[in-house]
Design a protein around this motif. Structure first.
Motif, PDB file in Angstrom:
ATOM      1  N   SER A   1       0.798  -1.228   0.000  1.00 52.02           N
ATOM      2  CA  SER A   1       0.000   0.000   0.000  1.00 52.02           C
ATOM      3  C   SER A   1       0.830   1.277   0.000  1.00 52.02           C
ATOM      4  O   SER A   1       0.291   2.360   0.195  1.00 52.02           O
ATOM      5  N   LYS A   2       2.124   1.163  -0.241  1.00 55.59           N
ATOM      6  CA  LYS A   2       2.947   2.384  -0.320  1.00 55.59           C
ATOM      7  C   LYS A   2       2.386   3.309  -1.399  1.00 55.59           C
ATOM      8  O   LYS A   2       1.973   2.842  -2.462  1.00 55.59           O
ATOM      9  N   GLY A   3       2.349   4.597  -1.101  1.00 49.85           N
ATOM     10  CA  GLY A   3       1.852   5.552  -2.091  1.00 49.85           C
ATOM     11  C   GLY A   3       0.334   5.620  -2.164  1.00 49.85           C
ATOM     12  O   GLY A   3      -0.202   6.375  -2.970  1.00 49.85           O
ATOM     13  N   HIS A   4      -0.375   4.835  -1.342  1.00 48.30           N
ATOM     14  CA  HIS A   4      -1.846   4.876  -1.355  1.00 48.30           C
ATOM     15  C   HIS A   4      -2.370   5.300   0.014  1.00 48.30           C
ATOM     16  O   HIS A   4      -1.745   5.037   1.038  1.00 48.30           O
ATOM     17  N   ASP A   5      -3.525   5.961  -0.008  1.00 52.41           N
ATOM     18  CA  ASP A   5      -3.999   6.578   1.235  1.00 52.41           C
ATOM     19  C   ASP A   5      -4.800   5.617   2.120  1.00 52.41           C
ATOM     20  O   ASP A   5      -5.143   4.501   1.704  1.00 52.41           O
ATOM     21  N   VAL A   6      -5.082   6.085   3.336  1.00 48.03           N
ATOM     22  CA  VAL A   6      -5.757   5.218   4.310  1.00 48.03           C
ATOM     23  C   VAL A   6      -7.179   4.858   3.872  1.00 48.03           C
ATOM     24  O   VAL A   6      -7.689   3.804   4.247  1.00 48.03           O
ATOM     25  N   GLU A   7      -7.802   5.702   3.037  1.00 49.54           N
ATOM     26  CA  GLU A   7      -9.149   5.368   2.557  1.00 49.54           C
ATOM     27  C   GLU A   7      -9.111   4.104   1.692  1.00 49.54           C
ATOM     28  O   GLU A   7      -9.927   3.198   1.854  1.00 49.54           O
TER      29      GLU A   7
ATOM     30  N   VAL B   1       1.567  -7.540  -3.782  1.00 51.71           N
ATOM     31  CA  VAL B   1       0.869  -6.960  -4.929  1.00 51.71           C
ATOM     32  C   VAL B   1       0.421  -5.523  -4.633  1.00 51.71           C
ATOM     33  O   VAL B   1      -0.306  -5.278  -3.674  1.00 51.71           O
ATOM     34  N   GLY B   2       0.905  -4.600  -5.441  1.00 53.45           N
ATOM     35  CA  GLY B   2       0.503  -3.200  -5.311  1.00 53.45           C
ATOM     36  C   GLY B   2      -0.425  -2.786  -6.437  1.00 53.45           C
ATOM     37  O   GLY B   2      -1.651  -2.692  -6.278  1.00 53.45           O
ATOM     38  N   THR B   3       0.148  -2.552  -7.623  1.00 54.83           N
ATOM     39  CA  THR B   3      -0.565  -1.970  -8.759  1.00 54.83           C
ATOM     40  C   THR B   3      -1.840  -2.727  -9.145  1.00 54.83           C
ATOM     41  O   THR B   3      -2.873  -2.091  -9.418  1.00 54.83           O
ATOM     42  N   ALA B   4      -1.808  -4.051  -9.175  1.00 59.02           N
ATOM     43  CA  ALA B   4      -2.991  -4.815  -9.603  1.00 59.02           C
ATOM     44  C   ALA B   4      -4.154  -4.624  -8.638  1.00 59.02           C
ATOM     45  O   ALA B   4      -5.315  -4.814  -9.014  1.00 59.02           O
ATOM     46  N   LEU B   5      -3.876  -4.223  -7.399  1.00 54.72           N
ATOM     47  CA  LEU B   5      -4.952  -4.001  -6.423  1.00 54.72           C
ATOM     48  C   LEU B   5      -5.377  -2.531  -6.384  1.00 54.72           C
ATOM     49  O   LEU B   5      -6.552  -2.206  -6.450  1.00 54.72           O
TER      50      LEU B   5
END
Ligand SMILES: *Cc1c(COP(=O)(O)O)cnc(C)c1O
Length: 232
Positions: free
Chosen positions: A35-41, A222-226
């Motif tokens: 989840s690096k680079g993605h927010d808590v929402e 997995v980052g981008t695919a999610l």
């Protein structure tokens, strides 16, 4: 707009297909949402959809998110770790994926009073731009790790060179599994009580996790695919 529910189903379908090809059971493979680079929402939404394992790469970014999210999330640290930052990883981190040298082990061993579960990071392709121990140094790294009483070696991790063709990652995933077999053999001979803890192979990302599952991955990152593309 990113539809996390659709993405999660697509990732699960790929996992199911890869497990079927490999004759493995789906519950042998943990989906770690990076989840690096993605927010808590966004993280909270995936949590609501049932995901419990999340991975972060930067200590400070993780610290900024952790208190806003449910306490039963299993946090994994997957980023390059500096020894001066290691002590900020609290008991809230379930597994540190990126241990590749003595200074980091030493720092983690000093961390509070609890045991740190770690994976040894292996630079299977001996890529000069990537961190990790060379494959022929992994047993030596394990030998050092067992000297720290508050480190528990749970397995190995690798990041192969990026390629558009996931098949090119296969020999690297295989090499990680072989390195893991060597470490297990060494533990069996020297610290048999620790050999059973060595069970994880953290390998495979958006581009190639199918191949990683076929080669024995127990954790896919997995980052981008999610989450969709990162802005960084
Ligand atoms: C960012 C990251 C991932 C996720 O990569 P994607 O290609 O977006 O799936 C996996 N592992 C590590 C160590 C990462 O830093």
């Amino acid at each position: 707009m990113t539809n996390l529910n659709d993405n999660l189903h697509a990732v699960r379908d790929r996992m199911i297909a890869a497990c079927a090809r490999a004759g493995r059971s789906l519950d042998e493979v943990t989906l770690l949402a990076v989840s690096k680079g993605h927010d808590v929402e966004a993280i909270g939404e995936l949590y609501e959809l049932g995901v419990r394992d999340f991975g972060e790469s930067y200590v400070q970014e993780w610290e900024e998110k952790v208190d806003a999210l449910p306490s039963d999330i299993r946090w994994h640290f997957v980023g390059h770790l500096q020894s001066n930052k290691a002590r900020f990883l609290t008991d809230r981190v379930e597994l540190v994926h990126s241990v590749d040298r003595k200074s980091v082990m030493k720092a983690l061993n000093k961390r509070s009073d609890s045991t740190s579960k770690v994976l040894l990071q292996v630079n299977v392709a001996e890529d000069p731009n990537k961190s990790g121990a060379a494959p022929d140094e992994v047993v030596e790294l394990a030998r050092r790790a067992v000297q720290y009483e508050r480190l528990s070696i749970r397995g190995l991790m690798t990041i192969p060179p990026y390629s558009d063709d996931p098949e090119l990652a296969r020999p690297h995933f295989r090499a990680l599994r072989e390195a893991s077999d060597e470490v297990r053999q060494w533990l069996n001979s020297n610290h048999p009580e620790r050999a059973k803890d060595l069970s994880e192979l953290s390998m495979g990302m958006t581009a190639d996790f199918d191949v990683a599952i076929e080669e024995g991955a127990t954790i896919i990152r997995v980052g981008t695919a999610l989450f969709g593309a990162r802005s960084d």
